[in-house]
Design a protein around this motif. Structure first.
Motif, PDB file in Angstrom:
ATOM      1  N   ALA A  44       0.881  -1.257   0.111  1.00 17.51           N
ATOM      2  CA  ALA A  44       0.118  -0.060   0.038  1.00 17.51           C
ATOM      3  C   ALA A  44       0.753   1.252  -0.133  1.00 17.51           C
ATOM      4  CB  ALA A  44      -1.179   0.006   1.296  1.00 17.51           C
ATOM      5  N   TYR A  45       1.958   1.291   0.652  1.00 15.95           N
ATOM      6  CA  TYR A  45       2.864   2.466   0.742  1.00 15.95           C
ATOM      7  C   TYR A  45       3.552   2.347  -0.571  1.00 15.95           C
ATOM      8  CZ  TYR A  45       2.542   3.892   5.521  1.00 15.95           C
ATOM      9  OH  TYR A  45       2.121   4.393   6.920  1.00 15.95           O
ATOM     10  N   THR A  46       3.759   1.413  -1.190  1.00 16.01           N
ATOM     11  CA  THR A  46       4.341   1.538  -2.652  1.00 16.01           C
ATOM     12  C   THR A  46       3.402   2.085  -3.610  1.00 16.01           C
ATOM     13  OG1 THR A  46       5.755  -0.417  -2.092  1.00 16.01           O
ATOM     14  CG2 THR A  46       5.563   0.324  -4.299  1.00 16.01           C
ATOM     15  N   ASP A 152     -18.620   5.322   1.655  1.00 14.25           N
ATOM     16  CA  ASP A 152     -18.995   5.401   3.306  1.00 14.25           C
ATOM     17  C   ASP A 152     -17.830   5.245   4.178  1.00 14.25           C
ATOM     18  OD1 ASP A 152     -21.831   5.426   2.606  1.00 14.25           O
ATOM     19  OD2 ASP A 152     -21.552   3.078   2.182  1.00 14.25           O
ATOM     20  N   PHE A 153     -16.598   5.870   3.655  1.00 13.48           N
ATOM     21  CA  PHE A 153     -15.479   5.766   4.413  1.00 13.48           C
ATOM     22  C   PHE A 153     -15.125   4.052   5.022  1.00 13.48           C
ATOM     23  CE2 PHE A 153     -14.992  10.417   4.293  1.00 13.48           C
ATOM     24  CZ  PHE A 153     -13.860  10.676   4.752  1.00 13.48           C
ATOM     25  N   SER A 154     -15.631   3.174   4.280  1.00 17.08           N
ATOM     26  CA  SER A 154     -15.366   1.906   4.726  1.00 17.08           C
ATOM     27  C   SER A 154     -14.099   1.338   3.853  1.00 17.08           C
ATOM     28  CB  SER A 154     -16.568   1.092   4.147  1.00 17.08           C
ATOM     29  OG  SER A 154     -16.362  -0.227   4.370  1.00 17.08           O
ATOM     30  N   PHE A 155     -12.947   1.139   4.619  1.00 20.05           N
ATOM     31  CA  PHE A 155     -11.669   0.565   4.090  1.00 20.05           C
ATOM     32  C   PHE A 155     -11.178  -0.144   5.022  1.00 20.05           C
ATOM     33  CE2 PHE A 155     -11.655   4.978   4.924  1.00 20.05           C
ATOM     34  CZ  PHE A 155     -10.825   5.043   6.053  1.00 20.05           C
ATOM     35  N   THR A 156     -10.165  -1.066   4.611  1.00 24.74           N
ATOM     36  CA  THR A 156      -9.016  -1.679   5.393  1.00 24.74           C
ATOM     37  C   THR A 156      -7.939  -0.789   5.559  1.00 24.74           C
ATOM     38  OG1 THR A 156      -7.983  -2.659   3.506  1.00 24.74           O
ATOM     39  CG2 THR A 156      -9.493  -3.812   4.369  1.00 24.74           C
ATOM     40  N   LEU A 157      -6.983  -0.824   6.644  1.00 25.71           N
ATOM     41  CA  LEU A 157      -5.656  -0.029   6.648  1.00 25.71           C
ATOM     42  C   LEU A 157      -5.113   0.017   5.499  1.00 25.71           C
ATOM     43  CD1 LEU A 157      -3.939   1.424   8.423  1.00 25.71           C
ATOM     44  CD2 LEU A 157      -2.624  -0.609   9.023  1.00 25.71           C
ATOM     45  N   ALA A 158      -4.987  -1.109   4.519  1.00 24.56           N
ATOM     46  CA  ALA A 158      -3.959  -1.179   3.233  1.00 24.56           C
ATOM     47  C   ALA A 158      -4.736  -0.319   2.188  1.00 24.56           C
ATOM     48  CB  ALA A 158      -3.985  -2.397   2.727  1.00 24.56           C
ATOM     49  N   ASP A 159      -6.294  -0.302   2.185  1.00 23.11           N
ATOM     50  CA  ASP A 159      -6.851   0.718   1.451  1.00 23.11           C
ATOM     51  C   ASP A 159      -6.650   2.117   1.778  1.00 23.11           C
ATOM     52  OD1 ASP A 159      -8.441  -1.042  -0.254  1.00 23.11           O
ATOM     53  OD2 ASP A 159      -9.457  -1.761   1.767  1.00 23.11           O
ATOM     54  N   ALA A 160      -6.586   2.516   2.998  1.00 25.62           N
ATOM     55  CA  ALA A 160      -6.497   3.525   3.359  1.00 25.62           C
ATOM     56  C   ALA A 160      -4.973   4.240   3.178  1.00 25.62           C
ATOM     57  CB  ALA A 160      -6.817   3.820   4.882  1.00 25.62           C
ATOM     58  N   VAL A 161      -4.198   3.561   3.348  1.00 26.50           N
ATOM     59  CA  VAL A 161      -2.689   3.986   3.159  1.00 26.50           C
ATOM     60  C   VAL A 161      -2.637   4.149   1.487  1.00 26.50           C
ATOM     61  CG1 VAL A 161      -0.147   3.210   2.894  1.00 26.50           C
ATOM     62  CG2 VAL A 161      -1.702   3.024   5.153  1.00 26.50           C
TER      63      VAL A 161
END
Length: 266
Positions: A44-46, A152-161
């Motif tokens: 995700a950071y990549t 809906d601001f619905s995501f996993t941590l990887a999605d958010a990053v």
């Protein structure tokens, strides 16, 4: 579930393009992990960094970083024990007094933050809060306007990053102070919507002290061979929960010594 993207494992360019296109069109989508289920935090950071490169190729300038998930409550909700990091560019600056450009945003939310402007280069590893604070030139109040590209601001941590920690816009307050002039752990922010106080917090809500968040940013960047440079801006993370910025609403963040910032909902 959405149709699978035609991307190979490790091909970050397509994932970055998809997220930037959702941002450009201001249209919410499902989480990127629905189409790229093996995406982990490193990946995700990549993706996030690839998106930054694409932003810069289209003319944006890197001006700093922002921290997300700095409150313990938010970390518990996401199942992590440290904040996330994301990039700031000049296209994310909202001048004071300018209404929120709703045509650029999906579902904007606002949160008050303590903001550092760097005076010296700060590079990890081994940066402490004390050494981090010595590298700061000045401190401002800030309000960040976050706007996830996910429904809906619905995501996993990887999605958010990958989505650059829901970055959108930020406003820098007009009052500047030297860090030694402030008690940052006790600097208070009162968040008001249409004249009604909806939340409050102090700088201690940000990792115990905003300088701790700054040190974390420097060490995280250092692990990637990067550093905070003089003049760069660091948003240290939301002091309160974010509030919806409704059309026509007025959002104000009153800080105890760093002044007041007013956001017009547009």
């Amino acid at each position: 579930m959405a149709e699978a993207l035609e991307i190979r494992p490790g091909d970050t360019r397509r994932a970055a393009e998809v997220l930037l296109e959702a941002e450009r069109r201001a249209v919410a989508r499902g989480p990127i992990t629905e189409q790229w289920p093996d995406l982990d935090l490193a990946g995700a950071y990549t993706v996030q960094y690839e998106a930054l490169q694409q932003r810069m190729r289209r003319g944006e300038t890197l001006i700093g970083v922002k921290l997300g998930l700095t409150s313990r409550a938010k970390q518990i909700r996401m199942g992590i024990d440290s904040p996330s990091l994301a990039w700031l560019t000049d296209a994310m600056v909202l001048p004071a007094g300018v209404p929120v450009p709703r045509e650029r945003l999906i579902h904007p939310r606002a949160e008050p933050e303590i903001v550092f402007v760097m005076g010296e280069r700060l590079a990890g590893p081994g940066v402490t809060a004390a050494t981090a604070l010595r590298a700061v030139d000045r401190v401002h109040a800030g309000v960040e306007i976050i706007d996830s590209r996910f429904q809906d601001f619905s995501f996993t941590l990887a999605d958010a990053v990958a989505d650059n920690s829901s970055s959108a816009l930020f406003v820098l307050g007009p009052v500047a102070r030297r860090p030694e002039e402030l008690d940052l752990a006790h600097e208070a922010a009162l968040l008001e919507v249409d004249g009604e106080v909806v939340d409050s917090a102090t700088g201690a809500a940000v990792q115990g002290h905003p300088a701790e968040a700054l040190a974390l940013a420097a060490n995280a960047l250092g692990a990637r061979g990067l550093a905070l440079e003089p003049g760069q801006i660091v948003l240290t993370g939301g002091m309160t929960d974010a509030v919806h910025v409704r059309p026509g609403a007025s959002v104000r963040a009153h800080f105890s010594t760093l002044g007041t910032i007013t956001i017009a909902g547009g």
